[in-house]
Design a protein around this motif. Structure first.
Motif, mmCIF file in Angstrom:
data_model
loop_
_atom_site.group_PDB
_atom_site.id
_atom_site.type_symbol
_atom_site.label_atom_id
_atom_site.label_comp_id
_atom_site.label_asym_id
_atom_site.label_seq_id
_atom_site.Cartn_x
_atom_site.Cartn_y
_atom_site.Cartn_z
ATOM 1 N N GLY A 71 0.752 -1.093 0.199
ATOM 2 C CA GLY A 71 0.124 0.066 -0.265
ATOM 3 C C GLY A 71 0.927 1.252 -0.346
ATOM 4 O O GLY A 71 0.254 1.972 0.010
ATOM 5 N N ALA A 72 2.511 1.485 -0.071
ATOM 6 C CA ALA A 72 3.055 2.777 0.286
ATOM 7 C C ALA A 72 3.305 3.422 -1.677
ATOM 8 O O ALA A 72 2.888 2.504 -2.509
ATOM 9 C CB ALA A 72 4.526 2.302 0.645
ATOM 10 N N ILE A 73 3.476 4.820 -1.056
ATOM 11 C CA ILE A 73 3.079 5.072 -2.538
ATOM 12 C C ILE A 73 4.379 6.551 -2.403
ATOM 13 O O ILE A 73 4.458 7.043 -1.298
ATOM 14 C CB ILE A 73 1.676 6.413 -2.148
ATOM 15 N N TYR A 74 4.349 6.498 -3.602
ATOM 16 C CA TYR A 74 5.840 7.045 -3.415
ATOM 17 C C TYR A 74 5.621 8.600 -3.723
ATOM 18 O O TYR A 74 4.593 8.747 -4.997
ATOM 19 C CB TYR A 74 6.985 7.016 -4.272
ATOM 20 N N ARG A 75 5.944 10.167 -3.481
ATOM 21 C CA ARG A 75 5.761 11.033 -3.090
ATOM 22 C C ARG A 75 6.666 11.963 -3.674
ATOM 23 O O ARG A 75 7.918 11.677 -2.904
ATOM 24 C CB ARG A 75 4.615 11.772 -2.716
ATOM 25 N N ASP A 76 6.407 12.681 -5.284
ATOM 26 C CA ASP A 76 7.944 13.545 -5.265
ATOM 27 C C ASP A 76 7.587 14.607 -3.975
ATOM 28 O O ASP A 76 6.135 15.101 -4.123
ATOM 29 C CB ASP A 76 7.452 14.013 -6.599
ATOM 30 N N PRO A 77 8.586 15.556 -3.951
ATOM 31 C CA PRO A 77 7.851 16.902 -3.067
ATOM 32 C C PRO A 77 7.339 17.959 -3.658
ATOM 33 O O PRO A 77 7.429 17.840 -4.601
ATOM 34 C CB PRO A 77 9.758 17.342 -2.716
ATOM 35 N N GLU A 78 7.168 18.449 -2.422
ATOM 36 C CA GLU A 78 6.196 19.584 -3.817
ATOM 37 C C GLU A 78 6.258 20.690 -3.656
ATOM 38 O O GLU A 78 6.937 22.257 -4.924
ATOM 39 C CB GLU A 78 4.147 19.549 -2.454
ATOM 40 N N LEU A 79 8.049 21.315 -3.146
ATOM 41 C CA LEU A 79 8.709 21.805 -2.978
ATOM 42 C C LEU A 79 10.071 21.644 -2.644
ATOM 43 O O LEU A 79 10.451 20.778 -1.753
ATOM 44 C CB LEU A 79 8.512 23.180 -2.596
ATOM 45 N N SER A 80 10.992 21.887 -3.331
ATOM 46 C CA SER A 80 12.407 21.199 -3.405
ATOM 47 C C SER A 80 13.463 21.845 -4.512
ATOM 48 O O SER A 80 13.215 23.292 -4.873
ATOM 49 C CB SER A 80 13.370 20.350 -3.595
ATOM 50 N N TRP A 81 15.212 22.139 -2.939
ATOM 51 C CA TRP A 81 15.711 23.597 -3.512
ATOM 52 C C TRP A 81 17.352 22.366 -4.129
ATOM 53 O O TRP A 81 17.218 21.317 -3.620
ATOM 54 C CB TRP A 81 16.291 24.322 -2.029
ATOM 55 N N ARG A 82 17.757 22.845 -5.084
ATOM 56 C CA ARG A 82 18.147 22.023 -5.397
ATOM 57 C C ARG A 82 19.313 21.819 -4.698
ATOM 58 O O ARG A 82 20.285 20.890 -4.878
ATOM 59 C CB ARG A 82 19.012 22.774 -6.957
ATOM 60 N N TYR A 83 19.864 22.905 -4.278
ATOM 61 C CA TYR A 83 21.232 23.108 -3.423
ATOM 62 C C TYR A 83 20.671 23.124 -1.729
ATOM 63 O O TYR A 83 19.382 24.093 -1.397
ATOM 64 C CB TYR A 83 22.465 23.903 -2.889
ATOM 65 N N GLU A 84 21.119 22.887 -0.686
ATOM 66 C CA GLU A 84 20.694 22.546 0.820
ATOM 67 C C GLU A 84 20.554 24.695 1.378
ATOM 68 O O GLU A 84 20.707 25.137 1.252
ATOM 69 C CB GLU A 84 21.362 22.356 1.721
ATOM 70 N N ILE A 85 18.636 24.468 1.579
ATOM 71 C CA ILE A 85 18.488 26.191 2.152
ATOM 72 C C ILE A 85 18.292 25.343 3.514
ATOM 73 O O ILE A 85 17.408 26.313 4.448
ATOM 74 C CB ILE A 85 17.453 25.915 1.445
ATOM 75 N N GLY A 86 18.310 24.590 4.114
ATOM 76 C CA GLY A 86 18.174 23.857 5.578
ATOM 77 C C GLY A 86 16.585 24.878 6.232
ATOM 78 O O GLY A 86 16.800 25.290 7.075
ATOM 79 N N PRO A 87 15.774 23.863 5.621
ATOM 80 C CA PRO A 87 14.444 24.078 6.114
ATOM 81 C C PRO A 87 14.871 23.423 7.166
ATOM 82 O O PRO A 87 14.975 22.513 8.245
ATOM 83 C CB PRO A 87 13.679 23.370 5.610
ATOM 84 N N SER A 88 13.348 24.441 8.617
ATOM 85 C CA SER A 88 13.126 23.812 9.222
ATOM 86 C C SER A 88 11.922 23.859 10.440
ATOM 87 O O SER A 88 10.734 23.341 9.413
ATOM 88 C CB SER A 88 14.418 25.221 10.355
#
Length: 511
Positions: free
Chosen positions: A379-396
């Protein structure tokens, strides 16, 4: 004296020990407890203003939990204390004092109220236990299962221990070579990727983010673990199946007493497997995550959103659905970028994915191969992120604005903090972001910048990462330092907790 009941040190389940890591990619671990950010705090929307609520009496604050309009609690990462602040004054005695190990990303990481508080007077703490019974910063002074989710009772003046809901991996001794696999020892022991953020959902279930702890097993999409030859395990404590020592890189969904909801996405498949592994699988809401410090529920749709840190490439913002497989360690970012992700991870920065047992050179170049290698629980489903950054932006830290207290234009927006301060990395370190969702609340509204139509911010290479290219329309504040938590208060204003500034800031409408 630490005022908490600490349960006996967990057993080893008949296994020996080993764990390790490489460099910390983005972590609030490196924040100085005394260094304010090196640029002034500012808010970039002229309709809003930022003021300082508190900048004395706190040390490494991790969150803000409101008991009333002028009454709130603040957990501290390194001291293990929960401090009470009333009418702007930090009370002299903490309401809780835990014996934490705060090495690296460990410590007292989060505190949440029961959704029916105060009628149901429970609070829940995620913290890393010191094996010495006193606060420690020594990397090895922690039990194997040193990350704890505990429930406490609020009596009006203090928090009293009630029960332990969950014990999770903490000790990373991958500096010890795995038997049967020469050359598999990392350079040192580490204490990162503990996750730690917790939220109650609109379903009144407790959601717990646990980082991958550097594990390389089923939940990191490696069916046979990191090795190509027998013994096929993860480390000297076992694996790659998710026994309790390898329940990592997941979001758990629990009842308020720690039991497992029968409507969890993998409840039936876990029951079929049985034993410790099956029981752990039953608790999982999603897996295939690396590490993150932010979760928030959309007040409109009820969806869970999560921020996730990159190693070097493709930090993520995800809308998490039940049974989601986030794809780590087969890739980070969208499937369409897997070749670019591998290129960055194998040619730039430290050219490692924390563990020498599974280097990035082992990853694939194509989306089809990446998905074929993923461990797909029933039942697992792979999902792409809704938004991503090519180089690390450090979300918190993450939070939603639930109403129009900050103006109609901000109602329903998602706010995100930073895992590094400007003083540490320059660039967009210490920034706060405001993210708008589409009308159906299913993904990020990128209409303000056509460059984001592919839902990837193609920021530029910097040796310290944190470049802001293609995030200009998202950036709303600077100079906030390391911000593990952003919360909307009872007054409708946003409160930004700065670990590095030892401060709490308030964002409110301009007069």
């Amino acid at each position: 004296m630490k005022h908490v009941q600490v349960l006996p040190r967990p057993g080893r389940h008949g296994r020996s020990a080993l764990l390790g890591a490489t460099l910390l990619a983005t972590a609030f671990a490196l924040a100085s407890p005394t260094l304010a950010d090196s640029i002034p705090v500012e808010i970039l929307d002229p309709g809003l203003q930022v003021t300082t609520v508190l900048n004395t009496g706190l040390s490494q604050p991790m969150g803000i939990i409101f008991l009333g309009p002028d009454d709130f609690l603040v957990p501290e990462k390194g001291s293990g204390q929960v401090k009470r602040v009333t009418n702007g004054v930090v009370l002299p005695a903490p309401v809780l004092d835990l014996p934490v190990n705060s090495s690296s990303e460990r410590g007292l990481l989060s505190l949440v109220l029961h959704p029916d508080f105060p009628a149901t007077p429970y609070m829940y703490a995620y913290w890393t236990e010191s094996s010495t019974g006193a606060d420690s910063t020594a990397i090895n002074e922690v039990p194997l299962l040193g990350n704890r989710v505990d429930r406490f009772v609020w009596n009006g003046n203090s928090l009293v221990f009630d029960r332990t809901l969950q014990r999770l991996r903490s000790r990373q001794t991958d500096n010890v070579e795995t038997p049967g696999h020469p050359g598999t020892a990392n350079g040192g022991e580490f204490g990162n990727h503990n996750g730690g953020v917790m939220r109650f959902g609109p379903d009144d279930k407790l959601y717990v983010f646990m980082g991958d702890q550097g594990r390389r097993g089923w939940l990191q999409n490696l069916a046979n673990g990191p090795f190509l030859t027998a013994p096929l395990l993860d480390d000297t404590f076992g694996g790659p199946a998710p026994d309790t020592a390898h329940l990592a890189g997941v979001i758990l969904r629990l009842n308020d007493d720690g039991s497992t909801p029968a409507d969890n996405p993998f409840f039936a498949s876990g029951a079929a497997i049985g034993g410790e592994v099956g029981q752990n699988i039953q608790k999982i809401f999603s897996y295939g995550h690396r590490n993150g410090f932010g979760m928030a529920f959309d007040p409109v749709s009820g969806s869970l959103w999560e921020s996730e840190n990159a190693d070097d490439a493709y930090s993520e913002l995800n809308r998490v659905i039940p049974g989601m497989n986030g794809g780590w360690i087969q890739l980070a970012g969208p499937l369409s970028r897997v070749a670019n992700w591998k290129l960055i991870e194998t040619t730039q920065f430290n050219r490692a994915l924390q563990q020498v047992r599974y280097p990035p050179t082992r990853s694939v170049y194509t989306a089809s191969l990446a998905t074929s290698r993923m461990v797909s629980l029933p039942g697992a489903i792979y999902r792409d992120p809704e938004l991503s950054w090519r180089y690390e932006i450090g979300p918190s830290g993450l939070t939603f604005v639930r109403d129009d207290s900050l103006g109609n234009a901000n109602s329903g927006t998602l706010w995100m903090g930073s895992a590094r301060a400007f003083s540490q990395v320059g660039g967009t370190g210490g920034s706060v972001y405001r993210i708008r969702l589409t009308a159906d609340r299913l993904t990020v509204d990128t209409s303000a910048d056509p460059r984001l139509a592919d839902r990837v911010a193609d920021n530029l290479f910097r040796a310290s990462k944190f470049d802001g290219t293609e995030s200009e329309t998202l950036l709303i504040g600077r100079g906030f330092g390391v911000t593990p938590s952003i919360e909307q208060g009872p007054d409708g204003n946003l409160y930004v907790v700065s670990l590095s500034d030892n401060a709490i800031y308030k964002i409110s409408p301009s007069p």
